[in-house]
Design a protein around this motif. Structure first.
Motif, PDB file in Angstrom:
ATOM      1  N   ALA A  23       4.291 -29.429 -72.686  1.00 47.85           N
ATOM      2  CA  ALA A  23       4.945 -29.963 -71.571  1.00 47.85           C
ATOM      3  C   ALA A  23       6.349 -30.108 -71.803  1.00 47.85           C
ATOM      4  CB  ALA A  23       4.338 -31.365 -70.999  1.00 47.85           C
ATOM      5  N   HIS A  24       6.975 -29.316 -72.718  1.00 45.16           N
ATOM      6  CA  HIS A  24       8.471 -29.376 -72.894  1.00 45.16           C
ATOM      7  C   HIS A  24       9.342 -29.142 -71.907  1.00 45.16           C
ATOM      8  CE1 HIS A  24      12.294 -29.502 -75.148  1.00 45.16           C
ATOM      9  NE2 HIS A  24      11.673 -30.104 -76.095  1.00 45.16           N
ATOM     10  N   PRO A  25      10.369 -29.800 -71.639  1.00 42.88           N
ATOM     11  CA  PRO A  25      11.179 -29.377 -70.335  1.00 42.88           C
ATOM     12  C   PRO A  25      12.016 -28.107 -70.495  1.00 42.88           C
ATOM     13  CG  PRO A  25      12.301 -31.212 -71.470  1.00 42.88           C
ATOM     14  CD  PRO A  25      10.889 -31.123 -72.045  1.00 42.88           C
ATOM     15  N   MET A  26      12.046 -27.702 -71.772  1.00 43.39           N
ATOM     16  CA  MET A  26      12.812 -26.354 -72.055  1.00 43.39           C
ATOM     17  C   MET A  26      12.159 -25.230 -71.284  1.00 43.39           C
ATOM     18  SD  MET A  26      13.344 -24.369 -75.515  1.00 43.39           S
ATOM     19  CE  MET A  26      11.647 -23.597 -75.656  1.00 43.39           C
ATOM     20  N   TYR A  27      10.727 -25.170 -71.148  1.00 40.97           N
ATOM     21  CA  TYR A  27      10.242 -23.913 -70.473  1.00 40.97           C
ATOM     22  C   TYR A  27      10.816 -23.951 -68.887  1.00 40.97           C
ATOM     23  CZ  TYR A  27       7.018 -24.894 -74.315  1.00 40.97           C
ATOM     24  OH  TYR A  27       6.308 -25.183 -75.591  1.00 40.97           O
ATOM     25  N   ARG A  28      10.903 -25.095 -68.271  1.00 35.42           N
ATOM     26  CA  ARG A  28      11.342 -25.243 -67.008  1.00 35.42           C
ATOM     27  C   ARG A  28      12.806 -24.729 -67.003  1.00 35.42           C
ATOM     28  NH1 ARG A  28       8.481 -29.873 -67.393  1.00 35.42           N
ATOM     29  NH2 ARG A  28      10.426 -31.179 -67.372  1.00 35.42           N
ATOM     30  N   GLU A  29      13.607 -24.980 -67.816  1.00 34.85           N
ATOM     31  CA  GLU A  29      14.910 -24.692 -67.649  1.00 34.85           C
ATOM     32  C   GLU A  29      15.359 -23.031 -68.188  1.00 34.85           C
ATOM     33  OE1 GLU A  29      17.784 -27.678 -68.432  1.00 34.85           O
ATOM     34  OE2 GLU A  29      16.544 -29.269 -68.160  1.00 34.85           O
ATOM     35  N   MET A  30      14.506 -22.333 -68.669  1.00 31.29           N
ATOM     36  CA  MET A  30      14.782 -21.344 -68.984  1.00 31.29           C
ATOM     37  C   MET A  30      15.043 -20.112 -67.906  1.00 31.29           C
ATOM     38  SD  MET A  30      12.562 -20.868 -72.710  1.00 31.29           S
ATOM     39  CE  MET A  30      12.831 -19.127 -73.080  1.00 31.29           C
ATOM     40  N   ALA A  31      15.960 -20.633 -67.073  1.00 27.57           N
ATOM     41  CA  ALA A  31      16.086 -20.069 -65.844  1.00 27.57           C
ATOM     42  C   ALA A  31      16.857 -18.717 -65.623  1.00 27.57           C
ATOM     43  CB  ALA A  31      16.442 -21.088 -64.681  1.00 27.57           C
ATOM     44  N   SER A  32      17.538 -18.308 -66.764  1.00 32.42           N
ATOM     45  CA  SER A  32      18.396 -17.083 -66.687  1.00 32.42           C
ATOM     46  C   SER A  32      18.351 -16.227 -67.923  1.00 32.42           C
ATOM     47  CB  SER A  32      20.010 -17.627 -66.240  1.00 32.42           C
ATOM     48  OG  SER A  32      20.399 -18.230 -67.762  1.00 32.42           O
ATOM     49  N   ALA A 183       6.320 -16.676 -67.681  1.00 29.61           N
ATOM     50  CA  ALA A 183       6.517 -17.098 -66.225  1.00 29.61           C
ATOM     51  C   ALA A 183       7.950 -17.168 -65.690  1.00 29.61           C
ATOM     52  CB  ALA A 183       5.617 -18.305 -65.969  1.00 29.61           C
ATOM     53  N   ALA A 184       8.782 -17.603 -66.925  1.00 28.23           N
ATOM     54  CA  ALA A 184      10.160 -18.026 -66.589  1.00 28.23           C
ATOM     55  C   ALA A 184      11.109 -16.795 -66.781  1.00 28.23           C
ATOM     56  CB  ALA A 184      10.635 -19.100 -67.901  1.00 28.23           C
ATOM     57  N   ILE A 185      10.666 -15.795 -67.140  1.00 31.70           N
ATOM     58  CA  ILE A 185      11.613 -14.434 -67.484  1.00 31.70           C
ATOM     59  C   ILE A 185      11.934 -13.941 -65.661  1.00 31.70           C
ATOM     60  CG2 ILE A 185      11.643 -12.150 -68.037  1.00 31.70           C
ATOM     61  CD1 ILE A 185       9.800 -12.523 -70.202  1.00 31.70           C
ATOM     62  N   ASP A 253      21.486 -26.758 -76.432  1.00 29.49           N
ATOM     63  CA  ASP A 253      22.559 -25.721 -76.657  1.00 29.49           C
ATOM     64  C   ASP A 253      22.566 -24.932 -75.283  1.00 29.49           C
ATOM     65  OD1 ASP A 253      22.893 -26.505 -79.467  1.00 29.49           O
ATOM     66  OD2 ASP A 253      21.646 -24.979 -80.193  1.00 29.49           O
ATOM     67  N   MET A 254      21.292 -24.663 -74.764  1.00 28.33           N
ATOM     68  CA  MET A 254      21.207 -24.002 -73.282  1.00 28.33           C
ATOM     69  C   MET A 254      22.131 -24.624 -72.255  1.00 28.33           C
ATOM     70  SD  MET A 254      17.433 -23.257 -72.668  1.00 28.33           S
ATOM     71  CE  MET A 254      16.512 -22.011 -73.542  1.00 28.33           C
ATOM     72  N   ARG A 255      22.099 -26.103 -72.432  1.00 27.69           N
ATOM     73  CA  ARG A 255      22.837 -26.921 -71.271  1.00 27.69           C
ATOM     74  C   ARG A 255      24.296 -26.817 -71.820  1.00 27.69           C
ATOM     75  NH1 ARG A 255      18.783 -32.053 -71.186  1.00 27.69           N
ATOM     76  NH2 ARG A 255      17.194 -31.249 -69.821  1.00 27.69           N
ATOM     77  N   ALA A 256      24.580 -26.778 -72.869  1.00 29.53           N
ATOM     78  CA  ALA A 256      26.042 -26.833 -73.333  1.00 29.53           C
ATOM     79  C   ALA A 256      26.625 -25.526 -73.159  1.00 29.53           C
ATOM     80  CB  ALA A 256      26.120 -27.079 -75.075  1.00 29.53           C
ATOM     81  N   ARG A 257      26.115 -24.664 -72.923  1.00 35.76           N
ATOM     82  CA  ARG A 257      26.553 -23.381 -72.713  1.00 35.76           C
ATOM     83  C   ARG A 257      26.730 -22.918 -71.421  1.00 35.76           C
ATOM     84  NH1 ARG A 257      25.185 -19.527 -77.107  1.00 35.76           N
ATOM     85  NH2 ARG A 257      25.626 -17.597 -75.814  1.00 35.76           N
ATOM     86  N   ARG A 258      25.918 -23.481 -70.600  1.00 30.93           N
ATOM     87  CA  ARG A 258      26.158 -23.167 -69.071  1.00 30.93           C
ATOM     88  C   ARG A 258      27.555 -23.121 -68.403  1.00 30.93           C
ATOM     89  NH1 ARG A 258      20.413 -25.822 -67.680  1.00 30.93           N
ATOM     90  NH2 ARG A 258      19.122 -24.231 -68.950  1.00 30.93           N
TER      91      ARG A 258
END
Length: 266
Positions: A23-32, A183-185, A253-258
């Motif tokens: 259930a890690h939130p990273m999966y939901r945030e791999m949006a781009s 599913a996130a791709i 790291d994803m959030r920091a790079r956005r």
């Protein structure tokens, strides 16, 4: 009271960690595409050190010496060698390749530079130790921390401990991790076709084949030894906790790079 089967007892103990990982939130945030590229640049080190675990098992459970002798259980030898065959020399789209090479090619296809992992491996080839190679290549700290747990597990030289980390930290966990990533791709982007191929191959292979084989291997290694099952549970829990911590760092790291991506787009 009915005696609990050791494997079932182990599974019950690690279920909270397995649920947190699934259930890690990273999966939901791999949006781009950019998010996925950040993920790949870190995760490639877990793809590499997976082979370190598997090769450690092969060294312990089979004979790899020129003066060959049959060692251990023939069933266990077969299980580990079958997994090595497909991980180190799988046939994908009719072409033999290791899963690491498949992943590195997927990184390159996505537009993500492979310089860091390449520099790390070049340092290893020059005889550098693990920490020295990480420093020379400037490997992200989250990946370093994850690999440290892997190599500490290998350093125990206890096959059932290594097998448990391999089974529950890798093979058994992969379908629940990789399915939401597919599913996130975004829009089935053509630049991520190699990444998607890697994920789907592992969902299929680990869910239907390698996962059950790894569990069978662990059951044979632990047998009826309660102490070994307890150590196996410790190793499984440690591996899952390390993975969750790794995902935490990648998400950060994803959030920091956005903001950088937004500024570049402007």
């Amino acid at each position: 009271m009915r005696h609990e089967v050791p494997l079932a007892k182990l599974r019950r103990r690690i279920e909270p960690a397995r649920a947190r990982l699934a259930a890690h939130p990273m999966y939901r945030e791999m949006a781009s595409v950019e998010d996925i590229r950040v993920f790949m640049s870190r995760h490639v080190f877990a793809v590499w050190d997976f082979m370190a675990l598997l090769k450690a098992l092969q060294r312990h459970l089979t004979s790899v010496e020129p003066m060959w002798r049959a060692v251990g259980s023939a069933r266990t030898r077969r299980l580990v060698n079958e997994m090595v065959l497909e991980e180190e020399s799988d046939e994908v789209d009719g072409v033999p390749t290791s899963h690491f090479e498949l992943y590195r090619a997927a990184m390159a296809g996505s537009g993500e530079p492979t310089a860091t992992i390449d520099s790390f491996l070049a340092a290893i080839d020059r005889g550098r130790g693990f920490e020295e190679a990480c420093a020379a290549a400037e490997v992200p700290e989250g990946a370093r921390a994850f690999m440290r747990v892997t190599f500490a597990t290998i350093a125990t030289a206890r096959p059932h401990v290594i097998a448990s980390a391999f089974t529950f930290g890798r093979e058994d966990a992969i379908p629940s991790m990789f399915t939401p990533m597919v599913a996130a791709i975004p829009g089935r982007d053509e630049h991520l076709a190699g990444f998607e191929r890697y994920l789907t191959r592992h969902i299929e292979l680990d869910g239907d084949d390698h996962g059950p084989k790894a569990i069978a291997m662990l059951e044979e290694l632990c047998g009826e030894d309660e102490a070994k099952w307890s150590e196996a549970a410790d190793a499984a829990e440690s591996a899952l906790d390390a993975r969750i911590a790794f995902w935490d760092t990648i998400l950060a790291d994803m959030r920091a790079r956005r903001p950088q991506w937004s500024e570049a787009a402007d």
